[in-house]
Design a protein around this motif. Sequence first.
Motif, short mmCIF file in Angstrom:
data_model
loop_
_atom_site.label_atom_id
_atom_site.label_comp_id
_atom_site.label_asym_id
_atom_site.label_seq_id
_atom_site.Cartn_x
_atom_site.Cartn_y
_atom_site.Cartn_z
N LEU A 1 0.70 -1.24 0.04
CA LEU A 1 0.02 -0.04 0.10
C LEU A 1 0.77 1.27 0.01
N TYR A 2 1.66 1.38 0.84
CA TYR A 2 2.52 2.54 0.97
C TYR A 2 3.92 2.48 0.92
N ALA B 1 -7.18 1.61 5.50
CA ALA B 1 -6.90 0.89 4.12
C ALA B 1 -5.91 -0.20 4.44
N LEU B 2 -5.21 -0.15 5.25
CA LEU B 2 -4.11 -1.37 5.84
C LEU B 2 -5.17 -2.50 6.33
N GLU C 1 -6.63 -4.07 3.52
CA GLU C 1 -5.87 -4.95 2.49
C GLU C 1 -5.55 -6.29 3.31
#
Length: 196
Positions: free
Chosen positions: A126-127, A190-191, A194
């Motif tokens: 994601l990041y 979001a984490l 995911e």
Amino acid sequence: MDGRGGHGSAPHSAADPVPAAAEMVTALQSLVTRTTNVFDPVVLTVGSFHAGTKPNVIPADATFAATVRATSPAAMRDFLARAVTLCESLAAGHGLTADVVAEERYPAMECAAAAVDLAEEAATALYGPGVFVRLPSPLMASEDFARVTAAVPGAQLMVSARPEGAGDDAAFNHSAYAVFDDAALPIGTALLAELA
């Protein structure tokens, strides 16, 4: 701890619980540093100590409360049993009685290696690389999520909500001066999505 109150001018005619309770606090700290394995750590914090109402009156009782944190269930059980024995023995040595309650409120937080690896993979996807940081040593938090990881393999993740520009001296999360950056909410959400 139960003693017998009296006047400060005649301590010999009372059974002062304050010195005994204070000795217990100090002895418990020594119990941590001298009898527990530093590689299976235990942390004790006395956060409350109460006795008496006047400076010249010996109170009839004294109480204190503490939290104990450990990195393994065995270390927690071992320490609590020894802490009870220590406090009861110190009270008896002062001619007093102590009602010692030692209960494991939160189990040790144990993260499953596979769950930590999965979290790192999800955060990186994601990041980007470098955003996921593994703690170099255990964080001695007491956490109800430990009940979940005791039953189901998992990992506890922390998402920083420190405001932009706040330095390392920013107020801790339990401080009345703590400030949180709401921008952390969509990052954490979001984490979790995911990971699911």
